[in-house]
Design a protein around this motif. Structure first.
Motif, PDB file in Angstrom:
ATOM      1  N   LEU A  63       0.823  -1.216   0.000  1.00 60.75           N
ATOM      2  CA  LEU A  63       0.000   0.000   0.000  1.00 60.75           C
ATOM      3  C   LEU A  63       0.850   1.256   0.000  1.00 60.75           C
ATOM      4  CD1 LEU A  63      -2.706  -1.058   2.621  1.00 60.75           C
ATOM      5  CD2 LEU A  63      -2.690  -1.432   0.144  1.00 60.75           C
ATOM      6  N   MET A  64       2.041   1.184   0.589  1.00 59.44           N
ATOM      7  CA  MET A  64       2.902   2.356   0.669  1.00 59.44           C
ATOM      8  C   MET A  64       4.315   1.904   0.995  1.00 59.44           C
ATOM      9  SD  MET A  64       2.501   5.757   3.065  1.00 59.44           S
ATOM     10  CE  MET A  64       3.189   4.930   4.486  1.00 59.44           C
ATOM     11  N   GLY A  65       5.274   2.691   0.512  1.00 60.23           N
ATOM     12  CA  GLY A  65       6.651   2.441   0.890  1.00 60.23           C
ATOM     13  C   GLY A  65       7.562   2.203  -0.299  1.00 60.23           C
ATOM     14  N   PRO A  66       8.866   2.214  -0.013  1.00 55.55           N
ATOM     15  CA  PRO A  66       9.404   2.370   1.335  1.00 55.55           C
ATOM     16  C   PRO A  66       9.524   3.846   1.755  1.00 55.55           C
ATOM     17  CG  PRO A  66      11.198   1.974  -0.181  1.00 55.55           C
ATOM     18  CD  PRO A  66       9.927   1.929  -1.003  1.00 55.55           C
ATOM     19  N   SER A  67       9.144   4.156   2.972  1.00 51.04           N
ATOM     20  CA  SER A  67       9.349   5.490   3.532  1.00 51.04           C
ATOM     21  C   SER A  67      10.567   5.434   4.449  1.00 51.04           C
ATOM     22  CB  SER A  67       8.112   5.930   4.313  1.00 51.04           C
ATOM     23  OG  SER A  67       7.827   5.023   5.359  1.00 51.04           O
ATOM     24  N   GLN A  68      11.483   6.369   4.244  1.00 51.68           N
ATOM     25  CA  GLN A  68      12.764   6.331   4.954  1.00 51.68           C
ATOM     26  C   GLN A  68      12.750   7.325   6.116  1.00 51.68           C
ATOM     27  OE1 GLN A  68      16.170   6.901   2.423  1.00 51.68           O
ATOM     28  NE2 GLN A  68      17.561   7.333   4.129  1.00 51.68           N
ATOM     29  N   SER A  69      13.332   6.915   7.234  1.00 57.17           N
ATOM     30  CA  SER A  69      13.506   7.796   8.386  1.00 57.17           C
ATOM     31  C   SER A  69      14.876   7.523   8.986  1.00 57.17           C
ATOM     32  CB  SER A  69      12.411   7.560   9.434  1.00 57.17           C
ATOM     33  OG  SER A  69      12.491   6.243   9.942  1.00 57.17           O
ATOM     34  N   THR A  70      15.500   8.567   9.490  1.00 58.17           N
ATOM     35  CA  THR A  70      16.848   8.467  10.055  1.00 58.17           C
ATOM     36  C   THR A  70      16.847   9.047  11.458  1.00 58.17           C
ATOM     37  OG1 THR A  70      17.782   8.746   7.848  1.00 58.17           O
ATOM     38  CG2 THR A  70      19.279   9.010   9.710  1.00 58.17           C
ATOM     39  N   SER A  71      17.524   8.365  12.364  1.00 55.85           N
ATOM     40  CA  SER A  71      17.653   8.864  13.735  1.00 55.85           C
ATOM     41  C   SER A  71      19.110   8.781  14.151  1.00 55.85           C
ATOM     42  CB  SER A  71      16.790   8.030  14.688  1.00 55.85           C
ATOM     43  OG  SER A  71      17.228   6.682  14.715  1.00 55.85           O
ATOM     44  N   TYR A  72      19.519   9.745  14.991  1.00 55.79           N
ATOM     45  CA  TYR A  72      20.885   9.799  15.491  1.00 55.79           C
ATOM     46  C   TYR A  72      20.847   9.829  17.022  1.00 55.79           C
ATOM     47  CZ  TYR A  72      21.909  11.251  10.701  1.00 55.79           C
ATOM     48  OH  TYR A  72      21.994  11.324   9.330  1.00 55.79           O
ATOM     49  N   SER A  73      21.821   9.235  17.608  1.00 58.38           N
ATOM     50  CA  SER A  73      21.965   9.279  19.064  1.00 58.38           C
ATOM     51  C   SER A  73      23.447   9.317  19.401  1.00 58.38           C
ATOM     52  CB  SER A  73      21.301   8.070  19.720  1.00 58.38           C
ATOM     53  OG  SER A  73      21.951   6.874  19.332  1.00 58.38           O
ATOM     54  N   SER A  74      23.780   9.991  20.495  1.00 59.82           N
ATOM     55  CA  SER A  74      25.171  10.072  20.935  1.00 59.82           C
ATOM     56  C   SER A  74      25.228  10.038  22.443  1.00 59.82           C
ATOM     57  CB  SER A  74      25.828  11.358  20.408  1.00 59.82           C
ATOM     58  OG  SER A  74      25.154  12.496  20.925  1.00 59.82           O
ATOM     59  N   SER A  75      26.339   9.555  22.962  1.00 61.35           N
ATOM     60  CA  SER A  75      26.551   9.493  24.402  1.00 61.35           C
ATOM     61  C   SER A  75      28.023   9.719  24.708  1.00 61.35           C
ATOM     62  CB  SER A  75      26.095   8.135  24.949  1.00 61.35           C
ATOM     63  OG  SER A  75      26.846   7.089  24.348  1.00 61.35           O
ATOM     64  N   TRP A  76      28.280  10.250  25.909  1.00 63.83           N
ATOM     65  CA  TRP A  76      29.648  10.527  26.353  1.00 63.83           C
ATOM     66  C   TRP A  76      30.037   9.537  27.426  1.00 63.83           C
ATOM     67  CZ3 TRP A  76      33.025  14.129  24.422  1.00 63.83           C
ATOM     68  CH2 TRP A  76      32.517  15.029  23.484  1.00 63.83           C
ATOM     69  N   THR A  77      31.183   8.913  27.249  1.00 66.09           N
ATOM     70  CA  THR A  77      31.709   7.971  28.233  1.00 66.09           C
ATOM     71  C   THR A  77      33.195   8.207  28.404  1.00 66.09           C
ATOM     72  OG1 THR A  77      30.075   6.320  27.536  1.00 66.09           O
ATOM     73  CG2 THR A  77      31.933   5.536  28.873  1.00 66.09           C
ATOM     74  N   ASN A  78      33.605   8.593  29.617  1.00 67.27           N
ATOM     75  CA  ASN A  78      35.021   8.858  29.928  1.00 67.27           C
ATOM     76  C   ASN A  78      35.648   9.869  28.974  1.00 67.27           C
ATOM     77  OD1 ASN A  78      34.905   6.976  32.020  1.00 67.27           O
ATOM     78  ND2 ASN A  78      35.462   5.277  30.656  1.00 67.27           N
ATOM     79  N   GLY A  79      34.893  10.911  28.682  1.00 67.46           N
ATOM     80  CA  GLY A  79      35.430  11.968  27.845  1.00 67.46           C
ATOM     81  C   GLY A  79      35.396  11.675  26.363  1.00 67.46           C
ATOM     82  N   GLN A  80      34.831  10.536  25.952  1.00 67.42           N
ATOM     83  CA  GLN A  80      34.750  10.197  24.546  1.00 67.42           C
ATOM     84  C   GLN A  80      33.294  10.100  24.121  1.00 67.42           C
ATOM     85  OE1 GLN A  80      36.989   6.646  23.808  1.00 67.42           O
ATOM     86  NE2 GLN A  80      38.950   7.723  23.744  1.00 67.42           N
ATOM     87  N   SER A  81      33.051  10.434  22.886  1.00 60.30           N
ATOM     88  CA  SER A  81      31.692  10.440  22.360  1.00 60.30           C
ATOM     89  C   SER A  81      31.461   9.197  21.510  1.00 60.30           C
ATOM     90  CB  SER A  81      31.457  11.691  21.509  1.00 60.30           C
ATOM     91  OG  SER A  81      30.191  11.647  20.907  1.00 60.30           O
ATOM     92  N   LYS A  82      30.275   8.630  21.702  1.00 58.31           N
ATOM     93  CA  LYS A  82      29.866   7.480  20.906  1.00 58.31           C
ATOM     94  C   LYS A  82      28.579   7.841  20.177  1.00 58.31           C
ATOM     95  CE  LYS A  82      28.300   2.690  21.241  1.00 58.31           C
ATOM     96  NZ  LYS A  82      27.981   1.576  22.150  1.00 58.31           N
TER      97      LYS A  82
END
Length: 604
Positions: A63-82
């Motif tokens: 019926l529909m698609g593909p519909s694309q979506s993007t998500s980002y996430s980041s975290s800091w651990t011991n002074g470093q970013s992931k």
């Protein structure tokens, strides 16, 4: 300036480092959908990607698609970013027909490399034959429990097999059927009397849809157990009782224009029960091999010896591993016959098993250790293990190869050398300082010859009494040596001491409220006591031959039944859902009293 820019970029790159992760490309969709209803098919990848290729979905309308979506996430651990990136491609699908259909894997490119997703299996259920009366009632003004139909919520106790052999495992599943997801409280299960219970761990209880009796339900499995019947005959599993909390939507009078934006809910309690089920347990057929000790299932056996060439006072170990599926936890240790001149120790047992819907699978490893005391060539006979194969309905015997052992004379260490008694004691001589004493001229007294100790009756008694004591001690010592050479008699005399020692350990476990370890230790004490008292190896012990042997020794039937009741209680209570501490206290006192009565009855 170029150096400063380079240093700044280097520091920035080191501080904001993206940790490389493995590429995960996954497809998700409902396990079951209803005919005529649309659903989502989603592909998710955790990296920058391109060129998604999905194979033809011939059983579904896109019926529909593909519909694309993007998500980002980041975290800091011991002074470093992931940082993590997640890209999703979603399709809206509609099934074309009822049945079970496969969605083949899709492919995608990440940094020039191709990755393939998992495939899916989707079950398309027929439409609900009911007129959704219950759903309509949930939205009506009637918010009472009568708005919920009797077939809207119920619990089924599903039994995989109702005709089994004794000690053959079968699966019992408790499944909740609901028109809308709900919660269960105060769940009261049956006691499973007459069965050994093995629980299956269900860490993730997920709802799914299922078509049952013409209706579509949300279902969830909330308990699964594998039961092993401990006796033959018709055994009834009692019904369970569960309190369901059902949240239904209610409508109220509209008092303002804002009331239409908010829904009102009411929790309704409903008691759900399961019907009792009768299991037909068939007894094991006749013709049991001598090495059969109650194992039922399908097993293999492997054995090995630590060395076939040792020295005296060096330990030799035989390792036996029994693997397969069945009542592996109840398997008794097969008997290993070592030569008479070997010191034999209690075996070390390790179990590793997994409980699943397929039953209990795993292995049991037994290590037998013995120490040869004399040099020579010896043979350890083949080890036999028998089990009942449910599929073929017959007994099967597994045997290991016999082991030939060459023992050489080794250097006897002080701790391992034979103990010898030494009855001659050397007295130390004290130097007096002078060889000659002066004659005494004063204070001299004379004694009559009748009063002289030398030659008197007491003088001869001092020789005669030690001689008599020596002869008595010599005969007692010879008798003890002869009795100690009779291993069966030694075991019989020490049976009570060994049982008391094990019961002390059980008492400590009872105080620490370690239920399963307590019942295991009491069982070990009882079986060990009976093995020593009746001079029967534990591998050959069974309830039948124990009753027969005790009857030969003139033990009263009430005392025999008391022993059998304690054994049954221990076997069942180890796997019972819960046991109060006073039950363990009572069982402990009964065990001590029963062993005391048996000691007074069987005197050797």
């Amino acid at each position: 300036m170029r150096k400063l820019i380079f240093l700044f970029v280097l520091i920035l790159t080191a501080g904001i480092t993206v940790k490389a992760t493995d590429v995960v490309f996954k497809a998700t969709a409902p396990d079951a959908v209803v005919m005529g209803e649309q659903f989502r098919l989603t592909y998710t990848v955790n990296a920058e990607c391109k060129d998604l290729r999905v194979q033809e979905l011939s059983d579904f309308d896109v019926l529909m698609g593909p519909s694309q979506s993007t998500s980002y996430s980041s975290s800091w651990t011991n002074g470093q970013s992931k940082s993590e990136t997640s890209i999703s491609y979603t399709y809206i699908l509609m099934p074309k027909k009822e049945g079970t259909f496969n969605i083949p894997p899709a492919s995608i490119k990440v940094k020039g490399a191709n990755y393939t997703s998992n495939g899916l299996v989707i079950k398309v259920l027929p439409p609900d034959k009911a007129n959704n009366s219950s759903n309509g009632n949930e939205g009506s003004g009637n918010s009472s429990a009568t708005a919920i139909g009797k077939d809207d919520y119920f619990v089924r106790m599903e039994v995989s097999n109702r005709n089994v052999f004794e000690q053959e495992g079968f699966l019992v599943t408790y499944k909740l059927y609901a028109t809308r997801p709900c919660t269960l409280n105060n769940m009261k299960y049956p006691e499973f009397e007459g069965f050994l219970v093995q629980e299956i761990d269900l860490p993730n209880k997920q709802w799914t849809q299922e078509h049952y009796n013409g209706r579509n339900y949300f279902t969830v499995i909330f308990r699964q157990t594998v039961l092993f019947p401990q006796r033959s005959g018709n055994i009834t599993i009692d019904g369970g009782k569960f309190d369901a909390v059902i949240r239904i939507a209610t409508q109220q009078k509209v008092r303002s224009i804002f009331d239409d934006f908010f829904d009102s809910y009411q929790d309704v309690n409903k008691i759900l029960t399961t019907a009792p089920v009768t299991i037909n347990v068939k007894p094991l057929p006749s013709g049991k091999p001598a090495s059969f000790s109650g194992a039922v299932g399908n097993f293999t056996m492997a054995s090995s010896i630590s060395s076939d060439n040792v020295k005296t006072n060096d330990a030799v170990t035989i390792k036996l591993k029994i693997s397969g599926s069945g009542n592996i936890k109840l398997i008794k240790n097969p008997e290993v016959v070592f030569p008479n001149d070997f010191d034999v120790y209690d075996p070390k047992v390790e179990t590793d098993f997994k409980i699943s819907t397929a039953g209990v699978n795993g292995s049991k490893t037994i290590e037998y250790m013995a120490i040869p005391r004399y040099a020579g060539d010896f043979e350890i006979p083949a080890i036999a293990f028998s089990y009942f194969d449910v599929k073929s309905g017959s007994y099967k015997t597994l045997t290991s190869e016999p082991y030939k052992l060459h023992v050489e004379k080794g250097k006897e260490e002080e701790g391992n050398a034979p103990v010898m008694s030494n009855f001659s004691n050397k007295e130390s001589v004290k130097y007096l300082g002078k060889d000659i004493r002066y004659l005494k001229t004063k204070g001299v007294t004379f004694t009559s010859t009748n009063d002289i100790f030398f030659g008197s009756a007491m003088y001869f008694m001092c020789y005669l009494v030690p001689a008599i004591l020596f002869v008595v001690f010599f005969f007692i010592y010879r008798k003890q040596v002869k009795e100690n050479s009779n291993i069966a008699l030694v075991r019989t005399k020490k049976a009570n001491k060994m049982a008391v020692r094990r019961l002390k350990i059980a008492g400590k476990l009872m105080k620490e409220n370690k239920k399963e370890e307590f019942y295991d230790e009491v069982l070990r004490a009882l079986w060990g006591y009976l093995s020593d008292k009746l001079n029967i190896p534990q591998a050959n012990l069974s309830k039948d031959n124990v009753e027969a042997e005790l009857t030969k020794y003139g033990v009263e039937e009430t005392l025999i039944n008391e022993f059998m009741d304690i054994l049954n209680t221990c076997e069942f209570a180890r796997y019972a859902p819960s046991q109060a501490s006073d039950a363990m206290d009572k069982l402990y006192d009964l065990t001590v009293d029963a062993i005391g009565k048996m000691e007074n009855t069987i005197k050797k």
